[in-house]
Design an enzyme around this catalytic site. Structure first.
Site, mmCIF file in Angstrom:
data_model
loop_
_atom_site.group_PDB
_atom_site.id
_atom_site.type_symbol
_atom_site.label_atom_id
_atom_site.label_comp_id
_atom_site.label_asym_id
_atom_site.label_seq_id
_atom_site.Cartn_x
_atom_site.Cartn_y
_atom_site.Cartn_z
ATOM 1 N N ALA A 63 2.531 0.808 46.972
ATOM 2 C CA ALA A 63 1.988 2.054 46.437
ATOM 3 C C ALA A 63 0.760 2.427 47.265
ATOM 4 O O ALA A 63 0.163 1.570 47.916
ATOM 5 C CB ALA A 63 1.590 1.839 44.986
ATOM 6 N N GLY A 106 5.129 -2.111 45.854
ATOM 7 C CA GLY A 106 6.119 -1.049 45.657
ATOM 8 C C GLY A 106 7.132 -0.998 46.794
ATOM 9 O O GLY A 106 8.265 -0.539 46.612
ATOM 10 N N GLU A 109 9.694 -3.358 45.879
ATOM 11 C CA GLU A 109 10.408 -2.799 44.724
ATOM 12 C C GLU A 109 11.439 -1.761 45.178
ATOM 13 O O GLU A 109 12.555 -1.711 44.680
ATOM 14 C CB GLU A 109 9.405 -2.186 43.735
ATOM 15 C CG GLU A 109 8.553 -3.277 43.071
ATOM 16 C CD GLU A 109 7.445 -2.724 42.199
ATOM 17 O OE1 GLU A 109 6.685 -1.862 42.703
ATOM 18 O OE2 GLU A 109 7.328 -3.137 41.039
ATOM 19 N N GLU A 129 0.440 -7.541 44.211
ATOM 20 C CA GLU A 129 -0.364 -6.717 43.291
ATOM 21 C C GLU A 129 -1.491 -7.471 42.607
ATOM 22 O O GLU A 129 -2.570 -6.914 42.382
ATOM 23 C CB GLU A 129 0.546 -6.091 42.224
ATOM 24 C CG GLU A 129 1.444 -4.979 42.737
ATOM 25 C CD GLU A 129 2.768 -5.471 43.304
ATOM 26 O OE1 GLU A 129 2.888 -6.683 43.581
ATOM 27 O OE2 GLU A 129 3.665 -4.644 43.474
HETATM 28 O O1 ZOZ Z 1 -2.896 -3.465 54.780
HETATM 29 C C1 ZOZ Z 1 -2.288 -4.718 54.659
HETATM 30 C C2 ZOZ Z 1 -2.036 -4.936 53.186
HETATM 31 O O2 ZOZ Z 1 -1.873 -6.058 52.745
HETATM 32 N N1 ZOZ Z 1 -2.028 -3.834 52.409
HETATM 33 C C3 ZOZ Z 1 -1.953 -3.910 50.968
HETATM 34 C C4 ZOZ Z 1 -0.594 -4.260 50.505
HETATM 35 C C5 ZOZ Z 1 -0.541 -4.234 49.011
HETATM 36 O O3 ZOZ Z 1 -1.399 -4.770 48.329
HETATM 37 N N2 ZOZ Z 1 0.498 -3.610 48.462
HETATM 38 C C6 ZOZ Z 1 0.688 -3.471 47.049
HETATM 39 C C7 ZOZ Z 1 0.122 -2.182 46.634
HETATM 40 S S1 ZOZ Z 1 0.136 -2.016 44.866
HETATM 41 C C8 ZOZ Z 1 1.738 -1.629 44.501
HETATM 42 O O4 ZOZ Z 1 2.544 -1.467 45.337
HETATM 43 C C9 ZOZ Z 1 1.944 -1.531 43.036
HETATM 44 C C10 ZOZ Z 1 3.330 -1.286 42.621
HETATM 45 O O5 ZOZ Z 1 4.065 -2.170 42.216
HETATM 46 C C11 ZOZ Z 1 3.777 0.099 42.683
HETATM 47 C C12 ZOZ Z 1 4.142 0.480 41.315
HETATM 48 C C13 ZOZ Z 1 4.203 1.935 41.108
HETATM 49 C C14 ZOZ Z 1 3.488 2.327 39.842
HETATM 50 C C15 ZOZ Z 1 4.361 2.507 38.661
HETATM 51 C C16 ZOZ Z 1 3.620 3.026 37.495
HETATM 52 C C17 ZOZ Z 1 4.267 2.752 36.159
HETATM 53 C C18 ZOZ Z 1 -1.026 -4.753 55.543
HETATM 54 C C19 ZOZ Z 1 -0.508 -6.199 55.562
HETATM 55 C C20 ZOZ Z 1 0.028 -3.845 55.015
HETATM 56 C C21 ZOZ Z 1 -1.386 -4.289 56.967
HETATM 57 O O6 ZOZ Z 1 -2.450 -5.050 57.466
HETATM 58 P P1 ZOZ Z 1 -3.231 -4.620 58.807
HETATM 59 O O7 ZOZ Z 1 -4.297 -5.646 59.016
HETATM 60 O O8 ZOZ Z 1 -2.238 -4.346 59.855
HETATM 61 O O9 ZOZ Z 1 -3.880 -3.215 58.484
HETATM 62 P P2 ZOZ Z 1 -5.063 -2.836 57.456
HETATM 63 O O10 ZOZ Z 1 -5.057 -3.733 56.271
HETATM 64 O O11 ZOZ Z 1 -6.319 -2.675 58.205
HETATM 65 O O12 ZOZ Z 1 -4.539 -1.424 56.943
HETATM 66 C C22 ZOZ Z 1 -4.506 -0.277 57.763
HETATM 67 C C23 ZOZ Z 1 -4.972 0.898 56.959
HETATM 68 O O13 ZOZ Z 1 -4.037 1.145 55.895
HETATM 69 C C24 ZOZ Z 1 -4.702 1.154 54.639
HETATM 70 N N3 ZOZ Z 1 -3.766 0.601 53.648
HETATM 71 C C25 ZOZ Z 1 -3.099 -0.564 53.740
HETATM 72 N N4 ZOZ Z 1 -2.283 -0.715 52.673
HETATM 73 C C26 ZOZ Z 1 -2.463 0.392 51.926
HETATM 74 C C27 ZOZ Z 1 -3.402 1.223 52.528
HETATM 75 N N5 ZOZ Z 1 -3.794 2.389 52.019
HETATM 76 C C28 ZOZ Z 1 -3.225 2.744 50.850
HETATM 77 N N6 ZOZ Z 1 -2.319 2.004 50.212
HETATM 78 C C29 ZOZ Z 1 -1.896 0.826 50.706
HETATM 79 N N7 ZOZ Z 1 -0.959 0.114 50.062
HETATM 80 C C30 ZOZ Z 1 -5.935 0.295 54.851
HETATM 81 O O14 ZOZ Z 1 -6.934 0.610 53.912
HETATM 82 C C31 ZOZ Z 1 -6.318 0.684 56.269
HETATM 83 O O15 ZOZ Z 1 -6.951 1.933 56.181
HETATM 84 P P3 ZOZ Z 1 -8.168 2.311 57.173
HETATM 85 O O16 ZOZ Z 1 -8.589 3.656 56.732
HETATM 86 O O17 ZOZ Z 1 -9.210 1.248 56.926
HETATM 87 O O18 ZOZ Z 1 -7.574 2.241 58.547
#
Ligand code: ZOZ
Ligand code: NAD
Length: 704
Positions: A63, A106, A109, A129
Site C-alpha cells: 500500500a 498489499g 496480497e 505490515e
Molecule cells: O522501501 C522498501 C520497503 O520495505 N518499503 C516498505 C514496504 C512495506 O512496508 N510494505 C507494506 C506497506 S503496508 C501494506 O501494504 C498494508 C496492506 O496490507 C494493504 C492493505 C490495504 C488496506 C485495506 C483497508 C481495509 C523497499 C524494500 C520496497 C525498497 O527499498 P529501497 O532501499 O530500494 O528503497 P527506499 O526504501 O529508499 O524507498 C524508495 C522510496 O519509496 C518510498 N516507499 C517505499 N515503500 C513505500 C514508499 N512510499 C509509499 N509507500 C510504500 N509502500 C520510500 O519512502 C522512498 O521514498 P523517498 O522519497 O525517500 O525516495
C-alpha cells in the site's frame, strides 16, 4: 502524468504493467487501473490469459504508506483494495503474477489474489505490515495461511521479514522461478495454463485444517516476548486464527476490523513516522544535490579496541579492505581475537559461512605501522577519548594520508573543530560516530565540523548506507546529538536513586516504558569509567554550585566499573546476569544522607517523566542550536543508537504524542522543584506551545 497502469497485448496474452515509481506502491489509481485493465482483457475475445508485472525495479512494495496518515487524519476514506482483489481472483481467464524485486504487504496480497505466481530468482515476498504497526488489510492473513500453511503465515506476519523466491516456491506461495527474462517466461507460463480451470487461493482450505489451538497460544507468547509492548503482531495472530475458524468472507471482515483498530493506534503512527524518518535523515537541506561522493575503496583504522575492531568488521562486511593499526602487539592481538570471536559466533549460529568469515578476516590487515595508510580513502581514528592524543594522531595523519582522503574520528564527545585544527586539511575532517557494538548497532552519527566539505559530508552519509547503517547528520558540540541528550537522561536516573528510588526500580520503569535497557544497566554495560573520565575532563567547565550526581564517582573510586568488574550499579555473576547489590544501595543511601538529600517514595511515572522529558528538553535545545537539522533526526538517532522504542516514534515524536503543553507544564514543575539550572524549559519548546505547534511542524517548516 504517465499512466499508472498499462495494458498491452503479447499475442493472446494481455500484460498489465504497473508503473508507479519508485516502488509501484498501490497509490490511489493503481488498484483501479489494474481493475479496469483486467476488465478490458477479460472482455477481449482474443485474450486467453493475463500477466500482471511491475515496471522498474520491483513488483509492488505494498500500500502507499503515505495514505495511512491521511486516512487517520480523516482526509481520505478507508482504502478498499479487497474488492479489486476479489475481481482478480474471479477472472475467468487465468491471471499470472510475475514478480521481480519485492512483493510486499498489499503487493503480496495482490499477488496471492492471482491464480498463479512466477518469480524472478532474486525476488522476495513478505507481509512486513507489523513493522509499521499494522497488519495486512486486504486478505493477506486469510490467503497466506491457505498457501504457506498457518505456522509459516504466523511467522511471516509477526516478524514481517520477507522470504526469498526459492522458499516461496517450496512453501507453495509461488508456482515457479523463471530463469532469464521474467516477462517472456510469465507469458509462456500463462499460455500453458490458459483454458484450464483457474485455481482460487480463497477456496484452498487444506492447510487450514487440524491446526491445534496451542499453535496460536505459542505464537502469542513468543510475540509478547519478542515484540514487547506491541499490539500489531498480536492482531496479526488473531486474524490468522480467524482464517482457521471462519469462512473466507468472515475472516476478511475480522481482518478488516483488526486492521482498523491497529491503523488508528499510536503504535502505527510512531512506526510509520520511523519508516519515513529513516529515509528523511539522508536528505540534507542546504547541500547541493549534484555532489559527487568520494569513492571508498580502501580504509584504515587507528586503534583496535572496542570500537576500532567493530568498525573494521563493518568495512570487511562491505567488502572493503581495511588496515587496523595499534601501538603494540598485545592490544593488536586482543583486538583481532575479538573480531575473530565475533565472526566465529555468527558462523556457529549459522548466520555466516566459514568461507565468508575467512574472506572477511582476509580483508582486515592488522599492523603496528602506518604502512599502506597512504592508499586509504578514509582513515578513522578510534583511540582513547583524549583530545591531546587525537590531535597528535591527526597531526601524524596529515603527513601520511593521500590528498583527498577523508580523516574521520570516532570521538563520542570531543570538539571536531579542535581535532581538525591539528591538520592543514580541516575540510577533510569529519566525525563518524559509530555505536557500540559497532558491528551491530545501526546508527552512524556523522558530525560536521565548521570546515567539513560538502563532499566529505555526502560521502560519510553515503558510507553509512554502504555499511548497512542509518546515518544521521549532527553539528559539532559536546556529545553531538546523541550523547549530549544522554547527559540529562543519565543525570536524572542518578538523581532519582539519590532521592529514594532503587537502581532496580529506575531500570525497570524505563524498560517498561520500552527502552531496550534501563539507564543504569546501560551505564554498567558501557563501563562506569567512561563517564568518570568525561566528568573529570569537564569538571573545570561546570557551573559552580550546580547539582551533580554524586554516587557514580564513588562507585568508580571503589573499582565498581560495571559488568566488566562484576559490580557497578548492580552485581553481576559470571554470566553477567545482574542482581541488586546491597553495597551499592548502602552507598547511595549514605551519600544522599551526607549531602542532605531528602529520600522519599518515587513513582514509576516520575522516573519516566524526569528521564524522558530531560531528553526532550535537551533535544529541543539541540534543534534550536541547529545541531540537529530536524526533530526526526533526533528520533532516528535515539531509536537506532540508544534503544528508544520505535513504537513510540523517538523522543520528539513521543513529546508530540503526549502533547507539548503537557510536556512543558511538567518541565516547569520540575524547574520549581529542582531548580532552573537543570530544568529551564527550552525556548523552542515554549515557542511551539505558545504557537499551538508541534515538533513535527518545526520539521515541516525546515523542509519548506
Ligand atoms: O522501501 C522498501 C520497503 O520495505 N518499503 C516498505 C514496504 C512495506 O512496508 N510494505 C507494506 C506497506 S503496508 C501494506 O501494504 C498494508 C496492506 O496490507 C494493504 C492493505 C490495504 C488496506 C485495506 C483497508 C481495509 C523497499 C524494500 C520496497 C525498497 O527499498 P529501497 O532501499 O530500494 O528503497 P527506499 O526504501 O529508499 O524507498 C524508495 C522510496 O519509496 C518510498 N516507499 C517505499 N515503500 C513505500 C514508499 N512510499 C509509499 N509507500 C510504500 N509502500 C520510500 O519512502 C522512498 O521514498 P523517498 O522519497 O525517500 O525516495
Ligand atoms: P578502547 O580503549 O577500547 O580502545 C582504544 C584503542 O586505541 C586501544 O586498543 C589502544 O591501544 C589504542 N590506541 C591508543 N593510542 C593509539 C595510537 N596512538 N595508535 C594506535 N592505537 C592506539 O576504546 P574504545 O571504546 O574503542 O573507544 C575509542 C573511541 O571511540 C573513543 O574516542 C570513544 O570515545 C569512542 N566511542 C566509544 C564507544 C564505546 O562504547 N566504547 C562508543 C562510541 C564511541
Amino acid at each position: 502524468m504517465a499512466e499508472l497502469v498499462r495494458l498491452t497485448h503479447h499475442g493472446d496474452v494481455a500484460v498489465i504493467t504497473i508503473d508507479n515509481p519508485p516502488v509501484n506502491a498501490l497509490s490511489p489509481g493503481v488498484p483501479e487501473g489494474i481493475d479496469s485493465a483486467l476488465k478490458q482483457a477479460v472482455a477481449d475475445a482474443s485474450i486467453r490469459a493475463v500477466v500482471v508485472i511491475g515496471a522498474g525495479s520491483t513488483f509492488i512494495a505494498g500500500a502507499d504508506i503515505r495514505e495511512f496518515g491521511k486516512i487517520v487524519a480523516g482526509e481520505r476514506p478507508k482504502l478498499t483494495l479487497l474488492p479489486y482483489l476479489l475481481a482478480i481472483e474471479d477472472s475467468p481467464k487465468p491471471v499470472v503474477m510475475a514478480i521481480h524485486g519485492q512483493a510486499l504487504g498489499g503487493g503480496l496480497e495482490v499477488a496471492m489474489a492471482g491464480h498463479y505466481r512466477v518469480l524472478a530468482a532474486k525476488a522476495q515476498v513478505g507481509q512486513p505490515e507489523v513493522k509499521l504497526g499494522i497488519i495486512p488489510g486486504a486478505a493477506g492473513t486469510q490467503r497466506l495461511p491457505r498457501l504457506a500453511g498457518v505456522v509459516k503465515a504466523l511467522e511471516m506476519c509477526t516478524d514481517g521479514n520477507p522470504i526469498k523466491a526459492q522458499e516461496a516456491v517450496s512453501l507453495g506461495i509461488a508456482d515457479k522461478i523463471i530463469e532469464g527474462d521474467l516477462l517472456e517466461g510469465a507469458v509462456a507460463f500463462a499460455r500453458e495454463v490458459a483454458g484450464k480451470p483457474v485455481p482460487k487461493t480463497r477456496e484452498r482450505n487444506e492447510k487450514l485444517q487440524g491446526v491445534a489451538p496451542a499453535v496460536f497460544e505459542t505464537a502469542r507468547a513468543q510475540a509478547r516476548l519478542k515484540y514487547r509492548g506491541l499490539r500489531a503482531p498480536q492482531a496479526a495472530i488473531d486474524a490468522i486464527e480467524a482464517a482457521t475458524k471462519m469462512d473466507f468472507t468472515a475472516g476478511c471482515e475480522e481482518e478488516a476490523r483488526l486492521f482498523n483498530e491497529v491503523l488508528f493506534s499510536s503504535e502505527a503512527q510512531a512506526l510509520i513516522h520511523s519508516f519515513f524518518g529513516e529515509r528523511a535523515v539522508g536528505k540534507i537541506p542546504g547541500l547541493p544535490k549534484d555532489i559527487k561522493p568520494i569513492e571508498i575503496r580502501r580504509a584504515a583504522i587507528i586503534g583496535a579496541g572496542t570500537m576500532g575492531g567493530g568498525i573494521a568488521m563493518n568495512y570487511a562486511n562491505a567488502g572493503i579492505p581495511v588496515i587496523v593499526k595499534e601501538t603494540a602487539q598485545e592490544p593488536l592481538d586482543r583486538g583481532m581475537g575479538l573480531i575473530r570471536n565475533n565472526y566465529a559466533k555468527t558462523v556457529a549460529r549459522g548466520r555466516l559461512t566459514q568461507e565468508a568469515m575467512d574472506q572477511r578476516m582476509a580483508l582486515i590487515t592488522p599492523q603496528l605501522t602506518y604502512d599502506g595508510f597512504e592508499q586509504a580513502d578514509i582513515i578513522t581514528e578510534a583511540v582513547f577519548e583524549k583530545m591531546e592524543l587525537k590531535k597528535q594522531i591527526f597531526g601524524e595523519l596529515e603527513k601520511i594520508a593521500k590528498p583527498g582522503a577523508i580523516l574521520a574520528t570516532n570521538t563520542s564527545t570531543l570538539d571536531i573543530d579542535e581535532i581538525a585544527a591539528a591538520t592543514s586539511r580541516p575540510t577533510m575532517v569529519v566525525g563518524t560516530h559509530f555505536f557500540s557494538p559497532a558491528n551491530v548497532m545501526k546508527l552512524l552519527e556523522v558530525v560536521r565540523g565548521k570546515a567539513t566539505s560538502p563532499e566529505v559530508i555526502t560521502t560519510a552519509m553515503g558510507l553509512g548506507k554502504k555499511l548497512g547503517k542509518v546515518a544521521v547528520l549532527a553539528g559539532n558540540c559536546h556529545g553531538f546529538i546523541g550523547n549530549r541528550m544522554l547527559e540529562p537522561y543519565f543525570r536524572e536516573a542518578q538523581f532519582l536513586v539519590e532521592e529514594g528510588a532503587s537502581v532496580e526500580q529506575v531500570n525497570q520503569a524505563m524498560y517498561d516504558f520500552g527502552m531496550a535497557m534501563g539507564p543504569l544497566a546501560v551505564d554498567d554495560l558501557a563501563g562506569l569509567d567512561i563517564g568518570w573520565l568525561i566528568r573529570k575532563a569537564r569538571a573545570p567547565h561546570m557551573k559552580p554550585g550546580l547539582r551533580v550526581p554524586l554516587v557514580a564517582d564513588k562507585l568508580c573510586e571503589q573499582g565498581r566499573f560495571g559488568q566488566k568488574a562484576g559490580r557497578g550499579w548492580s552485581k553481576y555473576d559470571e554470566n553477567r546476569r545482574p542482581s541488586p547489590d546491597p553495597e551499592t544501595a548502602a552507598l547511595i543511601e549514605s551519600t544522599a544522607r551526607a549531602a542532605g538529600i531528602e529520600r522519599r517514595v518515587i513513582s514509576n511515572e516520575e522516573i519516566v517523566d524526569r528521564c524522558v522529558f530531560g531528553l526532550i528538553n535537551e533535544g529541543a535545545r539541540i534543534m534550536e542550536d541547529g545541531i540537529a537539522q530536524r526533530a526526526v533526526d533526533i528520533d532516528i538517532t535515539y531509536i537506532y543508537g540508544y534503544g528508544f522504542p520505535a513504537w513510540r516514534g523517538g523522543p520528539m515524536f513521543y513529546a508530540d504524542t503526549v502533547g507539548l503543553p503537557k510536556v512543558l507544564a511538567r518541565i516547569e514543575e520540575f524547574e520549581k522543584k529542582h531548580g532552573a539550572d537543570l530544568w529551564t524549559p527550552a525556548p523552542l519548546l515554549e515557542k511551539l506551545v505558545a504557537e499551538g505547534k508541534k515538533f513535527k511542524d518545526f520539521d515541516k517548516q525546515k523542509e519548506g
